[in-house]
Design an enzyme around this catalytic site. Structure first.
Site, short mmCIF file in Angstrom:
data_model
loop_
_atom_site.label_atom_id
_atom_site.label_comp_id
_atom_site.label_asym_id
_atom_site.label_seq_id
_atom_site.Cartn_x
_atom_site.Cartn_y
_atom_site.Cartn_z
N ASP A 1 18.88 -24.61 30.42
CA ASP A 1 18.19 -25.53 29.52
C ASP A 1 18.99 -25.65 28.25
OD1 ASP A 1 17.66 -22.89 28.95
OD2 ASP A 1 15.52 -23.03 29.33
N CYS B 1 14.63 -19.58 21.66
CA CYS B 1 14.23 -19.20 23.01
C CYS B 1 15.48 -18.88 23.84
CB CYS B 1 13.39 -20.30 23.66
SG CYS B 1 12.39 -19.69 25.02
N HIS C 1 18.24 -20.64 24.40
CA HIS C 1 18.95 -21.66 25.19
C HIS C 1 20.42 -21.77 24.78
CE1 HIS C 1 14.85 -23.80 26.15
NE2 HIS C 1 14.78 -22.50 26.28
N GLU D 1 11.38 -26.99 26.54
CA GLU D 1 10.23 -26.61 25.70
C GLU D 1 9.19 -27.73 25.66
OE1 GLU D 1 9.80 -23.70 24.66
OE2 GLU D 1 11.79 -22.79 24.64
N HIS E 1 16.79 -16.40 32.23
CA HIS E 1 16.18 -16.54 30.90
C HIS E 1 16.38 -15.24 30.15
CE1 HIS E 1 13.70 -17.64 27.61
NE2 HIS E 1 13.51 -18.83 28.14
N HIS F 1 10.56 -17.25 20.79
CA HIS F 1 9.87 -18.18 19.87
C HIS F 1 9.66 -17.54 18.49
CE1 HIS F 1 8.15 -20.95 23.28
NE2 HIS F 1 9.40 -20.58 23.49
C1 LIG Z 1 10.29 -19.53 28.40
C2 LIG Z 1 9.37 -20.25 27.48
O1 LIG Z 1 9.05 -19.75 26.41
N1 LIG Z 1 8.93 -21.44 27.89
C3 LIG Z 1 7.97 -22.21 27.16
C4 LIG Z 1 7.65 -23.45 27.95
C5 LIG Z 1 6.80 -24.42 27.16
C6 LIG Z 1 5.81 -25.15 27.98
C7 LIG Z 1 4.98 -26.15 27.24
N2 LIG Z 1 5.62 -26.82 26.15
C8 LIG Z 1 3.71 -25.48 26.76
O2 LIG Z 1 3.63 -25.10 25.59
O3 LIG Z 1 2.78 -25.35 27.54
C9 LIG Z 1 6.70 -21.39 26.95
O4 LIG Z 1 6.03 -21.60 25.93
O5 LIG Z 1 6.36 -20.52 27.79
#
Ligand SMILES: CC(=O)N[C@@H](CCC[C@H](N)C(=O)O)C(=O)O
Length: 375
Positions: free
Chosen positions: A67, A92, A94, A126, A152, A345
């Site tokens: 990603d 995150c 990436h 994201e 990841h 995050h």
């Molecule tokens: C690995 C990771 O942190 N992925 C994100 C994916 C986001 C999904 C979407 N935008 C949401 O908020 O539902 C995560 O927050 O898990």
């Protein structure tokens, strides 16, 4: 090509949100253009890129996905290479993911394997989600990969470890946006208004009961409201409030159940607070399901590799639109240890950069092994 560590720093400086990864795409395209081109086919797609490395005597195509997007987070690391894009950060990992993909690509561009390789630089993980449109694109249909891999970063694992499991690895996700619309007014005349700050506060509390009281305790789920906005001034009753959140479940059935409960609770808020409500589920990601046989084979392979410790991990409530690739193509994703006290995050996330070379070394060995004729 520059050392990978320097590439990671360059990428870390320029985080961009989903489908706005213009600088990132152009930086990557530039780098790719410096590699030996004899075996490469480079296809930009939206703000992402497909790169095929033509195999020497291909019988199949093996895909590797990274990603490329960042997050709307104000960076608080003390990096001298921190984000130059105000309010955005690679929080995150990436930047690390892309650097590993470039490390692999530069190796295989110079020294292709028997099978074809397909590198997927995917935008918008994201949100709103680049994997599904990329998978459905005409370009992707031509490549038809036979198997796919991705990783990841995992802040909690030491460098040199990977975490992986067969079957479910990441949750089903759905974004959640709820707008409440009532009647504003003077703070001193609450009886003439329908206060959406109060309605939103009730709703946030009620949403917590879904996991606690509506789902089977053995069927995990998460309902998180990450942002609330509402009102205009301290002495004005709020006409509008907005909740923004995300739902996570370990099965599509549980996702449906959670959404049904959210809708029922909102009906109650509407009648109790005499207001309107609009729900939007934003982008929805399919769970990441690791194909058991390939995952097991990879785990055994990694265990035999020098300097790699394999942890059989539990499933996580994180989401990944990579699940859409796995829906159609057998493969797996794994966690890569980057050993940092701040989680994904977080504005202070600082992955250990030595993890990059560990991943590149392991994946060069694995992809070479998988793409070899007459093993
Ligand atoms: C690995 C990771 O942190 N992925 C994100 C994916 C986001 C999904 C979407 N935008 C949401 O908020 O539902 C995560 O927050 O898990």
């Amino acid at each position: 090509m520059k050392p990978l560590i320097e590439i990671r720093k360059d990428l870390h400086r320029i985080p961009e949100l989903g489908f706005q990864e213009f600088k990132t795409q152009s930086y990557l395209l530039n780098l790719i253009s410096t590699l030996p081109q004899d075996h490469l086919e480079v296809h930009p797609w939206e703000t992402g890129i497909f790169v095929k490395v033509k195999g020497k005597r291909p019988a199949k195509t093996i895909a590797y996905r990274t990603d490329i997007d960042g997050l709307p987070i104000i960076e608080e690391t003390d990096y001298e290479f921190s984000s130059v894009h105000e309010g955005m950060m690679h929080a995150c990992g990436h930047d690390i993911h892309m650097t590993i993909a470039i490390g692999l690509l530069s190796h295989f561009a110079a020294d292709p394997i028997d099978d074809n390789l397909l590198f997927i630089f995917q935008p918008a993980e994201e949100g709103p989600g680049g994997a599904l449109p990329m998978r459905e694109s005409e370009l992707f249909q031509q490549f038809k990969p036979d198997l796919i891999t991705a990783l990841h970063i995992a802040p909690e694992y030491p460098v040199g470890t990977i975490g992986v499991k067969e079957g479910l690895l990441f949750a089903n996700t759905s974004e959640l946006f709820i707008d409440l619309i009532g009647k504003g007014g003077h703070a001193a005349y609450p009886h003439h208004s329908n206060d959406m700050v109060v309605a939103a506060s009730h709703l946030v509390t009620q949403l917590q009961t879904i996991v606690a009281r509506n789902l089977d305790p053995l069927d995990s789920a998460v309902v998180t409201i990450g942002k609330i906005t509402g009102g205009t001034k301290q002495n004005i009753i709020a006409e509008r409030a907005r909740l923004e959140g995300t739902i996570r479940t370990l099965s599509p059935e549980a996702m449906l159940k959670v959404k049904n409960r959210i809708e029922a609770l909102i009906q109650g808020i509407k009648s109790g607070f005499e207001c309107e409500a609009v729900i939007d589920y934003g982008s929805n990601y399919r769970q990441v399901d690791n194909e058991p046989a390939l995952t097991r084979e990879f785990m055994e392979f990694a265990e035999k590799s020098n300097g790699v410790e394999v942890i059989e991990c539990k499933e996580a409530m994180t989401g990944e639109d990579y699940g859409y690739f796995l829906e159609k193509i057998p493969g797996f994703m794994f966690w890569l240890g980057v050993d940092t006290p701040y989680g994904l995050h977080h504005s202070k996330l600082k992955p250990q950069e030595e993890a990059i070379q560990h991943a590149v070394d392991l994946l060069i060995q694995y992809l070479t092994y998988k793409g070899k004729r007459n093993k």
